[in-house]
Design an enzyme around this catalytic site. Structure first.
Site, PDB file in Angstrom:
ATOM      1  N   GLY A  34      28.067  14.032   2.519  1.00 35.02           N
ATOM      2  CA  GLY A  34      27.677  14.505   1.466  1.00 35.02           C
ATOM      3  C   GLY A  34      28.508  15.465   1.181  1.00 35.02           C
ATOM      4  O   GLY A  34      27.991  15.564   0.044  1.00 35.02           O
ATOM      5  N   GLN A  92      18.314  36.526 -11.495  1.00 35.67           N
ATOM      6  CA  GLN A  92      17.691  37.387 -10.507  1.00 35.67           C
ATOM      7  C   GLN A  92      18.415  38.505 -10.130  1.00 35.67           C
ATOM      8  O   GLN A  92      19.493  38.517  -9.941  1.00 35.67           O
ATOM      9  CB  GLN A  92      18.093  35.948  -8.730  1.00 35.67           C
ATOM     10  N   LYS A 188       5.780  39.359 -21.622  1.00 29.81           N
ATOM     11  CA  LYS A 188       5.470  38.381 -20.593  1.00 29.81           C
ATOM     12  C   LYS A 188       5.352  38.762 -19.469  1.00 29.81           C
ATOM     13  O   LYS A 188       5.889  39.568 -18.755  1.00 29.81           O
ATOM     14  CB  LYS A 188       6.543  37.005 -20.293  1.00 29.81           C
TER      15      LYS A 188
HETATM   16  C1  R5P Z   1      14.003  35.009 -18.836  1.00 33.48           C
HETATM   17  O1  R5P Z   1      13.201  36.017 -18.754  1.00 33.48           O
HETATM   18  C2  R5P Z   1      14.798  33.678 -19.643  1.00 33.48           C
HETATM   19  O2  R5P Z   1      14.958  34.374 -19.966  1.00 33.48           O
HETATM   20  C3  R5P Z   1      13.563  32.861 -19.905  1.00 33.48           C
HETATM   21  O3  R5P Z   1      12.262  33.126 -20.920  1.00 33.48           O
HETATM   22  C4  R5P Z   1      13.059  31.848 -19.010  1.00 33.48           C
HETATM   23  O4  R5P Z   1      14.001  31.319 -18.694  1.00 33.48           O
HETATM   24  C5  R5P Z   1      12.351  30.611 -19.094  1.00 33.48           C
HETATM   25  O5  R5P Z   1      11.490  29.570 -17.861  1.00 33.48           O
HETATM   26  P1  R5P Z   1      10.729  28.942 -18.162  1.00 33.48           P
HETATM   27  O6  R5P Z   1      11.419  27.669 -19.154  1.00 33.48           O
HETATM   28  O7  R5P Z   1      11.093  28.128 -16.811  1.00 33.48           O
HETATM   29  O8  R5P Z   1       9.893  29.433 -18.666  1.00 33.48           O
END
Ligand code: R5P
Length: 289
Positions: A34, A92, A188
């Site tokens: 691998g 991250q 969000k």
């Molecule tokens: C993080 O906040 C990024 O800007 C994207 O909104 C995020 O990575 C989208 O991830 P997913 O498609 O898994 O919701």
């Protein structure tokens, strides 16, 4: 000379053609256990740019890029730049729970040790505003806004551009401003890596409006799916989406199809939705160096 890593072959060759440069692939072989072996031409010019886009399998593409940098140095290269259409691990950017590793800084340090400069298309910079705070070598961010804006202009100035979360302010506003469209930003909350809640309160009445969600990364697609549901519930006539980096984790494409969200991405990550070409942007940046 441009070295084309496994994750960015088409884009590397396209940029090389535009700049009249030679390109050579990074050949990757696998030992029976691998481990990876990387092969390059045995003699290289003093300056090379390695193109690598870090989509899945991301860990292997990281190892490939580092082994390629070591091989390039051994083959005579004295300056090696990394050109990363998609650079990984920037999301991250803090320990969200006690004990978690902060991977954006660790990844940037790793690449700073092997490359003399870095160019990244639309890096996910949120809590760390600039690449200079992460990399120990000169690092340049290339905005993908011009290619998203060109696509928005084809839809028309009447579209409402919506960023699905606070982090999207940068890329959604930049593309909307170039296209002359109005922008709104949603909020969000991420409940888990594959579950999000998107808040659409505070938006104007969307009855009859054509809405375009603009985000930097599409991974599971949950962000766009949940945002689209909220926008439709407020009357939006059509909801479509543009993302810079279409990573498409398993199930993402199907989830977006079920939610009736047509999506277009740039070609920083190859794939069926990668219809917006960033090669002219990268050629312009490299041509200046
Ligand atoms: C993080 O906040 C990024 O800007 C994207 O909104 C995020 O990575 C989208 O991830 P997913 O498609 O898994 O919701």
């Amino acid at each position: 000379m441009i070295l084309a890593g496994s994750g960015a072959g088409v884009l590397a060759r396209s940029v090389a053609r535009r700049l009249g440069l030679r390109s050579s692939p990074v050949r990757v072989e696998r030992f029976p256990d691998g481990e990876l072996l990387v092969r390059l031409p045995s003699r290289l010019p003093r300056e090379v740019a390695l193109f690598q886009s870090f989509h899945a399998p991301v860990q292997e593409r990281i190892v490939e890029a580092i082994f390629a940098a070591a091989a390039a140095r051994a083959a005579g290269a004295r300056r090696i730049d990394l050109v990363a259409p998609y650079f990984p691990y920037l999301r991250q950017d803090r320990a969200f729970r006690a004990g978690e590793g902060v991977s954006h800084r660790a990844t940037a340090r790793l690449f700073s040790a092997w490359f003399d400069g870095v160019v990244i298309v639309e890096p996910h910079l949120h809590r760390t505003p600039t690449l200079d705070e992460l990399f120990a070598v000169p690092a340049r961010a290339v905005s993908a806004a011009p290619v998203i804006a060109a696509w928005l202009r084809r839809l028309g100035r009447h579209v409402l551009v919506v960023g699905p979360d606070q982090e999207s302010v940068r890329w959604a506003r930049a593309a909307a401003a170039l296209a002359g469209c109005e922008t709104r930003i949603l909020s969000k909350r991420r409940l888990s890596p594959s579950r999000v809640r998107v808040e659409v309160s505070g938006l104007p009445d969307l009855a009859g409006r054509d809405v375009v969600l603009v985000d930097d990364i599409l991974s599971t697609g949950r962000t766009l799916v949940e945002a689209a549901k909220g926008l439709r519930a407020r009357g939006a006539r059509t909801v479509r989406a543009a993302a810079v980096h279409g990573l498409f984790a398993p199930g993402a494409l199907a989830a977006l199809r079920r939610a009736r969200v047509p999506v277009v991405c740039t070609n920083t990550v190859p794939g069926p939705a990668a219809r917006l070409d960033v090669a002219p942007l990268l050629a312009a940046v490299l041509g200046q160096q």
